[in-house]
Design a protein around this motif. Sequence first.
Motif, PDB file in Angstrom:
ATOM      1  N   ASP A   4       0.870  -1.167   0.000  1.00  0.00           N
ATOM      2  CA  ASP A   4       0.000   0.000   0.000  1.00  0.00           C
ATOM      3  C   ASP A   4       0.918   1.231   0.000  1.00  0.00           C
ATOM      4  OD1 ASP A   4      -3.122   0.327   0.339  1.00  0.00           O
ATOM      5  OD2 ASP A   4      -2.221   1.942   1.498  1.00  0.00           O
ATOM      6  N   ARG A   5       0.539   2.275   0.672  1.00  0.00           N
ATOM      7  CA  ARG A   5       1.352   3.490   0.673  1.00  0.00           C
ATOM      8  C   ARG A   5       2.654   3.294   1.446  1.00  0.00           C
ATOM      9  NH1 ARG A   5      -2.892   8.577   1.270  1.00  0.00           N
ATOM     10  NH2 ARG A   5      -4.278   7.934  -0.439  1.00  0.00           N
ATOM     11  N   ILE A   6       3.699   3.938   0.946  1.00  0.00           N
ATOM     12  CA  ILE A   6       5.016   3.909   1.574  1.00  0.00           C
ATOM     13  C   ILE A   6       5.309   5.314   2.087  1.00  0.00           C
ATOM     14  CG2 ILE A   6       7.456   3.420   1.249  1.00  0.00           C
ATOM     15  CD1 ILE A   6       5.711   0.986   0.735  1.00  0.00           C
ATOM     16  N   GLN A   7       5.642   5.420   3.382  1.00  0.00           N
ATOM     17  CA  GLN A   7       5.891   6.738   3.966  1.00  0.00           C
ATOM     18  C   GLN A   7       7.379   6.997   4.173  1.00  0.00           C
ATOM     19  OE1 GLN A   7       4.094   7.766   7.829  1.00  0.00           O
ATOM     20  NE2 GLN A   7       3.862   9.832   7.012  1.00  0.00           N
ATOM     21  N   PHE A   8       7.824   8.123   3.617  1.00  0.00           N
ATOM     22  CA  PHE A   8       9.185   8.616   3.837  1.00  0.00           C
ATOM     23  C   PHE A   8       9.139   9.760   4.847  1.00  0.00           C
ATOM     24  CE2 PHE A   8       9.439   6.727  -0.331  1.00  0.00           C
ATOM     25  CZ  PHE A   8      10.754   6.360  -0.539  1.00  0.00           C
ATOM     26  N   TYR A   9      10.109   9.810   5.739  1.00  0.00           N
ATOM     27  CA  TYR A   9      10.342  11.003   6.547  1.00  0.00           C
ATOM     28  C   TYR A   9      11.548  11.724   5.952  1.00  0.00           C
ATOM     29  CZ  TYR A   9       7.051   9.675  10.235  1.00  0.00           C
ATOM     30  OH  TYR A   9       5.919   9.372  10.945  1.00  0.00           O
ATOM     31  N   VAL A  10      11.366  12.976   5.607  1.00  0.00           N
ATOM     32  CA  VAL A  10      12.380  13.747   4.890  1.00  0.00           C
ATOM     33  C   VAL A  10      12.551  15.110   5.554  1.00  0.00           C
ATOM     34  CG1 VAL A  10      11.943  12.577   2.704  1.00  0.00           C
ATOM     35  CG2 VAL A  10      10.627  14.631   3.276  1.00  0.00           C
ATOM     36  N   GLU A  11      13.598  15.827   5.162  1.00  0.00           N
ATOM     37  CA  GLU A  11      13.873  17.141   5.741  1.00  0.00           C
ATOM     38  C   GLU A  11      12.860  18.193   5.285  1.00  0.00           C
ATOM     39  OE1 GLU A  11      16.030  17.631   8.001  1.00  0.00           O
ATOM     40  OE2 GLU A  11      17.442  15.958   7.870  1.00  0.00           O
ATOM     41  N   GLY A  71      14.517   8.669   5.018  1.00  0.00           N
ATOM     42  CA  GLY A  71      14.304   7.330   4.478  1.00  0.00           C
ATOM     43  C   GLY A  71      12.889   6.864   4.724  1.00  0.00           C
ATOM     44  N   ILE A  72      12.664   5.568   4.535  1.00  0.00           N
ATOM     45  CA  ILE A  72      11.329   4.986   4.685  1.00  0.00           C
ATOM     46  C   ILE A  72      11.077   4.651   6.147  1.00  0.00           C
ATOM     47  CG2 ILE A  72       9.905   2.970   4.157  1.00  0.00           C
ATOM     48  CD1 ILE A  72      11.078   2.976   1.361  1.00  0.00           C
ATOM     49  N   GLN A 226      16.535  -0.720   2.785  1.00  0.00           N
ATOM     50  CA  GLN A 226      17.705  -0.407   1.951  1.00  0.00           C
ATOM     51  C   GLN A 226      17.292   0.041   0.553  1.00  0.00           C
ATOM     52  OE1 GLN A 226      19.463  -3.511  -0.168  1.00  0.00           O
ATOM     53  NE2 GLN A 226      21.588  -2.892   0.210  1.00  0.00           N
ATOM     54  N   HIS A 227      16.363  -0.700  -0.079  1.00  0.00           N
ATOM     55  CA  HIS A 227      15.925  -0.280  -1.409  1.00  0.00           C
ATOM     56  C   HIS A 227      14.556  -0.847  -1.741  1.00  0.00           C
ATOM     57  CE1 HIS A 227      17.553  -4.196  -3.016  1.00  0.00           C
ATOM     58  NE2 HIS A 227      16.662  -4.011  -3.967  1.00  0.00           N
ATOM     59  N   MET A 228      13.974  -0.278  -2.779  1.00  0.00           N
ATOM     60  CA  MET A 228      12.666  -0.676  -3.277  1.00  0.00           C
ATOM     61  C   MET A 228      12.770  -0.840  -4.788  1.00  0.00           C
ATOM     62  SD  MET A 228       9.214   1.606  -3.448  1.00  0.00           S
ATOM     63  CE  MET A 228       9.296   1.950  -1.695  1.00  0.00           C
ATOM     64  N   ALA A 302      21.556  12.149   0.970  1.00  0.00           N
ATOM     65  CA  ALA A 302      22.970  12.511   1.167  1.00  0.00           C
ATOM     66  C   ALA A 302      23.791  11.347   1.702  1.00  0.00           C
ATOM     67  CB  ALA A 302      23.067  13.716   2.102  1.00  0.00           C
ATOM     68  N   GLU A 303      23.188  10.517   2.568  1.00  0.00           N
ATOM     69  CA  GLU A 303      23.891   9.367   3.138  1.00  0.00           C
ATOM     70  C   GLU A 303      23.789   8.172   2.188  1.00  0.00           C
ATOM     71  OE1 GLU A 303      25.594   9.305   5.887  1.00  0.00           O
ATOM     72  OE2 GLU A 303      25.033  11.206   6.802  1.00  0.00           O
ATOM     73  N   PRO A 304      24.741   7.222   2.240  1.00  0.00           N
ATOM     74  CA  PRO A 304      24.673   6.030   1.382  1.00  0.00           C
ATOM     75  C   PRO A 304      23.684   5.007   1.931  1.00  0.00           C
ATOM     76  CG  PRO A 304      26.622   5.923   2.746  1.00  0.00           C
ATOM     77  CD  PRO A 304      25.990   7.264   3.029  1.00  0.00           C
ATOM     78  N   THR A 305      22.417   5.379   1.891  1.00  0.00           N
ATOM     79  CA  THR A 305      21.382   4.519   2.464  1.00  0.00           C
ATOM     80  C   THR A 305      20.405   4.072   1.372  1.00  0.00           C
ATOM     81  OG1 THR A 305      20.187   6.534   3.147  1.00  0.00           O
ATOM     82  CG2 THR A 305      21.570   5.446   4.795  1.00  0.00           C
ATOM     83  N   PHE A 306      19.271   4.714   1.247  1.00  0.00           N
ATOM     84  CA  PHE A 306      18.189   4.215   0.401  1.00  0.00           C
ATOM     85  C   PHE A 306      18.442   4.484  -1.082  1.00  0.00           C
ATOM     86  CE2 PHE A 306      14.189   4.702  -1.865  1.00  0.00           C
ATOM     87  CZ  PHE A 306      13.592   3.486  -1.591  1.00  0.00           C
ATOM     88  N   PHE A 307      18.138   3.465  -1.918  1.00  0.00           N
ATOM     89  CA  PHE A 307      18.195   3.639  -3.368  1.00  0.00           C
ATOM     90  C   PHE A 307      17.040   2.875  -4.005  1.00  0.00           C
ATOM     91  CE2 PHE A 307      20.927   0.023  -2.296  1.00  0.00           C
ATOM     92  CZ  PHE A 307      20.521  -0.962  -3.192  1.00  0.00           C
TER      93      PHE A 307
END
Length: 357
Positions: A4-11, A71-72, A226-228, A302-307
């Motif tokens: 269903d919906r995917i929630q990101f928390y962002v700046e 990220g997510i 990590q990724h989608m 900015a960080e090597p996290t989600f792609f």
Amino acid sequence: MDFDRIQFYVEDAKVSRDWFVSHLGFQSTAGYSNSHTRTEIVSSANVCFVLSSPLRAASPAASWLKSHPPGIADVGFRVNNIELAVARAAAAGATILQPIQEELTAAGCFKRAKIAGWGDLSHRLVERIGENSLLPTSPKLPLFATIDHVVLNVESGDLSSAVSWYQNILGFEPQQNFDIQTEKSALRSQVMVHADGGVQFPINEPASANSQVQEFLTANRGPGIQHMALQTADIVGVVAELRSRGLPFLPVPPTYYSQLRQRQNYLPADWQAIAASEVLADWQEDTPAAMLLQIFTQPIFAEPTFFFEIIERRVTFVNGKQVQAGGFGAGNFRALFEAIEREQMKRGSLSVDIKSG
């Protein structure tokens, strides 16, 4: 079960909205604020992302961003019977963050609840009654049709516990497992699939101190998504469109394609276009036309996290039956991890010594 919906928390939700629209071709479909959080919603066909950023310290996004980079934060699952799903989760020991609530809309009725997931991840459970999609369809042809899979990274030694958690709480079942090692790093992976709907949810743990999974865990300050993989019917065309929008991908050396041609007898008609696009290809010898094509973006924050992964699962017919490419490109794992390792070396986070756990 479906995603269903995917929630990101962002700046900054508006900045992230504009990035998804300009770089990934999503449509901006809604935006709103409450006293502490700004939220923007973007979508592409059945893919819907909720982008939230803090306006005040009381925002859940503010709390998240104190502990993790953007990220997510929540992976939503659409279920057929939310009462049964929540009761099962509660009986298995899940923390219920939000009890079942029901809401009527012009498109129909939906029920929702939220449970705590692995680490700081949560899972919104939704039952949609009379609603055929997450959001109204856009007149513009979407680049992506659906979410193919979502990948969770956990700390070393936690893979079996995380597998058991998702099996007991949400009814996932373990399928393929992989132990992947190059000369420089290693990881372990267990694919989880839900019998009701086929949602794919692989879980990874590091098997070396300098693994790409460990780099993620360090940068993310704990486990997380990590990724989608976003599924498309025309990966070559979509990648060309995304590159024109400025989206960077992991580079693939030309030797990958020359080596692949030496190993495989079958080549599709658009092989040159696939190679020119730097798309990875994998297929089974008995059904070569059912080809899996995939490509991976650089980390989007900015960080090597989600792609993101972009994936196409081609279809063929065998004895009158339709066969679609399955799996996750096992033949490409080494090429993929070596490509990620090259990026790790650029960041200075990978040494040549490997210490397997």
